[in-house]
Structure formats: C-alpha cells, structure tokens
Design a protein around this motif. Sequence first.
Motif, short mmCIF file in Angstrom:
data_model
loop_
_atom_site.label_atom_id
_atom_site.label_comp_id
_atom_site.label_asym_id
_atom_site.label_seq_id
_atom_site.Cartn_x
_atom_site.Cartn_y
_atom_site.Cartn_z
N ILE A 71 15.46 -26.35 6.38
CA ILE A 71 16.78 -25.83 6.71
C ILE A 71 17.79 -26.37 5.69
O ILE A 71 17.97 -27.59 5.61
CB ILE A 71 17.21 -26.24 8.13
CG1 ILE A 71 16.21 -25.71 9.16
CG2 ILE A 71 18.62 -25.74 8.43
CD1 ILE A 71 16.46 -26.20 10.58
N GLU A 445 21.12 -24.41 14.78
CA GLU A 445 20.29 -23.79 13.74
C GLU A 445 18.81 -23.82 14.13
O GLU A 445 18.08 -22.84 13.93
CB GLU A 445 20.51 -24.50 12.41
CG GLU A 445 19.86 -23.84 11.21
CD GLU A 445 20.44 -22.48 10.87
OE1 GLU A 445 19.79 -21.72 10.13
OE2 GLU A 445 21.56 -22.18 11.35
N ARG A 449 16.37 -20.49 14.77
CA ARG A 449 15.12 -20.27 14.03
C ARG A 449 13.91 -20.27 14.96
O ARG A 449 12.96 -19.50 14.75
CB ARG A 449 14.97 -21.35 12.95
CG ARG A 449 15.97 -21.18 11.80
CD ARG A 449 15.98 -22.38 10.88
NE ARG A 449 16.94 -22.20 9.79
CZ ARG A 449 16.63 -21.96 8.52
NH1 ARG A 449 15.36 -21.90 8.15
NH2 ARG A 449 17.55 -21.80 7.60
N GLU A 452 13.58 -16.94 16.72
CA GLU A 452 13.03 -15.90 15.85
C GLU A 452 11.51 -15.88 15.95
O GLU A 452 10.87 -14.82 16.03
CB GLU A 452 13.48 -16.13 14.42
CG GLU A 452 14.96 -15.83 14.17
CD GLU A 452 15.37 -16.15 12.75
OE1 GLU A 452 14.53 -16.63 11.95
OE2 GLU A 452 16.56 -15.93 12.42
#
Length: 588
Positions: A71, A445, A449, A452
């Motif tokens: 990241i 974050e 992710r 997803e």
Amino acid sequence: MAKAAKDLGQKAPTHRKDTPSAPTRAEHPTFAREELQRILAERESWTQGELSEVLGKLAHRRARFETDSGIPIPDVLDPASVRETDYLRDVGYPGRYPFTRGPQATMYRGRLWTMRQFAGFGSPEDTNGRFKYLLQHGVNGLSTAFDMPALMGYDADHPMSRGEVGKEGVAISTLRDFELLFDGIPLGDVTTSMTINATAVIALAMYVAVAEKQGVPRAKLGGTLQNDMLKEYIAQKEWMIPPAPAVKVNCDVIEFCAREMPRWNPVSISGYHIREAGATAVQELAFTLADGIEYVQECVDRGLDVDAFAQRLSFFWDVHNDFFEEVAKFRAARRIWARTMKERFGAKKKESLLLRTHAQTAGVSLTAQQPYNNVVRTALQAFAAVLGGTQSLHTNSLDETYALPTEEAVTIALRTQQIIAHESGVDRVVDPLAGSHYVEWLTDEMERRALEHIRRIDEMGGMLRAVEEGYPQREIAESAYRYQRDIEAGERIIVGVNAFKTEGEEPIPILKIDETVARGQVERLREVKASRDAARAAAALGAVERAAREGTNVVPPVIDAVKAYATLGEISDVFRKVHGTYREDGRF
C-alpha cells in the motif's frame, strides 16, 4: 450438506448476498469545509516548500514508501487525508458497533489478554510436564500442538508416521494418550486451545471424554478448537478428505458446540497459516474473513439461526513486522466482520457481531541467523497485537526456527508478554492509536482492499468454490515470490540475514526429541488395542461410518468411538473410506 438441528432456532436457508462495502461519504464530518480547505492549502504549501527542498537534495535516494502489503504511503497524513471517515459510524467507541476500537468497553483496564504459550512435544507425559511448568509461571490458558501423524489422521504405528512421532507436537493415538496429556490438570478451571484441523473432531471428542472422566460436564468446558479446513487447502496443506465434506465436518462441530458446549469456540478461523504461507496482511485479512463468511453461510444454509452459533466463532491472526499495518489490520477486521454479520447475515445479538481474536507472533519472521534478534522481533509484534486489541496472544520463542522451544526460550517469550502487560502502561488506556491520521487512514485502506478480494470471492460462488479453483492459493504464491525476490535483491532488509551479518555464530541449545518416544507410543497403542472391548470399538466405528454416509452430525458417534478406545487412525480411515482422499492439482 447435513440435516438441520431442531433445537437451534431453525430458519429458512438464505442466498448469498454481497458483503457490505465501507460506507462512502462526501464530506468530512469532523472538520468544517473552511478548515479542510485551510489544511489542504497548508499541505500544498508544505509540499512545495520544505518537502520539495529536502527531496531535491535527496533525489538520487528517492525511494517508494509502502507497507509490507504494497500500500503506497503518502508523504504526510493529516485530517484531510481521512476526510471520508465518519468518526461515530466508522471508529466510534470501544465495545460499541462496529467495534473498530475493540470488543470491550474497558479492554485491558478490565481484563488483560489471555497469555497462551504453544506447547506440545514428545509423549503425552512430556507435554503434560510442560503444561504444568507454564501454568506455574503465569500462563492462564493452555495451547496444544499435535504431531504430524495426529494432524494427518495416522496412528503412531502407521508407516506414514515413521520419523515424525512427537517431533513437532505431542503424539496422540487414543483416548489413553489424552488421559495422560491432561493428567492432574483440572479442565473445568483452565481453557485449552487445540491446534488441529483435519482430525479436530476426534481431538474434541477425546477432550470431552477426558473431562467427563474428571467429572466436568461438557457444558462447562472452555477453550478453542482450530478446526479450520479451508485455510488448510489454502495454505497449510494438512488434510485427509476433499474440501466439501471437510467443511461439512467443520460445521458439524459448530452445530454440536452451539447445542452442547456453549463456552467452547468450535472453530478458530485462521489467518495465521495463510500469512505464514506468504500472504500479505491485506490477503490474510481478506481470505480469513472470507473463510469465516463461508462457515457462517454453510451453517445458515443447514437451517441454523446465526445468533445461535456466531457468538462462539473465533479468529486467529498472524502478527508480522510492519507495526502500524498490523495494528490497522486488527481494527479493520473487527469493523468488516461486524458489518458483515449485521448486514449480510442479519445477526441481532451484539455478541454475534464481535470478532473474537487470538494472535501469534510471526513464526516465518524468525531467523536462524543471530537467533537472539528474534526476541526483539517478537516483542515488537506482540506490542502491535496488543495495540490492535487482541484478546489472546502467543509469543514465539527465539529458537523455534530450529526446533520446538526449550523451557528457557519459552519462558523468555512468556516474560515478553508479561513485561508488555505490566510495565509498558498499555493496560491503562483503550486503543491509544485511535485518531492517528496514519492508523485511521491505513485502517480504511486495508478495509477497502480486503473487501475487493471478498467481492471477487463472492462472485466465484464463495470461498469453498474459490479454493477449489485455486484463487487464494495463486494469490499467496505470487506474494510469497515477490517477498523472497525483494530479500534476495536486497530491497527488503532482514537483519542478520542479508545485512548486518556476523561470522562464527555460536550454536544455541535446542530441544531434541528422543527416538524412544516413538517406541513408547507404539507400545502403548498396542496395549490399548489388546485391552479394549474390540466388539464395542467396531460397533462405534460402524456408527461413525453411518453418520458420515447419511450426512448426519458426526460428533456424537465420534465421541462414542473414542470412549470405546477406537484410535485416531481408525476413525480417520472411516472418513477416508466414505469420502475418499484428496490430492491438490499442481498450479503455477
């Protein structure tokens, strides 16, 4: 997959629904628009001024800064960096939905985390001695490792067990071994964790039988069974039968414990082994939660009310070296799980929304070179787990890269937890990193992710189907390759391995398992077989086979079988006979 329980609040099976996404917000709820504009203007000024000036001087050394999951990390974080976060909705307060800041209102002010130290080696008598040593030195929960034959469903006398008996955990073949393993340990007063999966139902049955011999009813037993087969096919590769029937047995255990063992955690949904296989923190977060979603869905599909079993599901996480990423991972995990249980499965009870957490420092991070460095690594990882809000913790010993730990090494590992608990001040404040611009940004974050990945798994039809297609296995293999490539290229520094090396290191003492352990286990197994009621054992094994073929819950007949001193290998052979064995396809 199985017949529904009649006393667990049946409900109609539900269809899979999308996992809830993190809410999207247009405006910052904490800062006024004018204040945000002022912050953004000041950030731009700083970027063009002080930052640009320094970077100009260091242009030849400019590096890409990112977490261990890849990241990208911004040059600076400020209130405007987390402008999509709604504090009350996304962060809130400890003990309150979505539990980002912890499952309990007082956290360690009210009760410290459970300190567990993994134990299991040699004979049952050897491990019993280690259990008592740990309890005398301040451990307040037992954690049991089993040897490879027991994990794979073989008795000590099987040809496949040769050279492995008692080597990486305690050797177990029959109920007699469990009686010796827990001799003198009051099972009504301690909680026990058992790290076993393919044969977890057999280990649970033996534990129940030993407790009953002590006069402790199963309803009073507290502890955790790992019992997570999905992660075995993803990462650890210790299995007996194909994925679908293995998951069915997992859910049999969940159903049985919800009905008869209300204090017992029937599954520890384990990201630990996923991470140890090479996954990033984001992949560990996503695949572990997806495993949990699959188990919940399977249980709901068989007719169980989610609130009848969800409150006893637990999770097991790895804690690696990227300190802040690990803290953010725990916080994101609690938030995703709470929202999933509430919005996807309709859980009503607060307890059903809680992600209950055990953690272990990263075994894969330990190095054979300069092994005393491992004490420092373990301390940093343990501190990250505590700041992340774990409820239970195991700290690895400095010598575990060589062998099972010695008493001296395991004592240092335990003292590490005790120093953090009693000398660092971490027990005096709840979630002290909440509000950190970096931690809150990174939590958001990682959540984004991970979701997803989970959405992609849902599109495949769920985690069981994704495992059968090899999706998480491929993702982890690619991450492991990138990690090792970075080490070999010197782009990732491992102290004492590819940098700061020393010559002529002195060897450290390690624990060695004598070969007489195997001979003793085989002899005891022969004695048990010779002295048991052979007809009773055969009848009990027949009952296990009928339950496996008919799709009814296998836990009750397995308990009867171990009480008849049927062996772990014999019961495992029944499952192999009914469901066949499993071999993974080669994938590149």
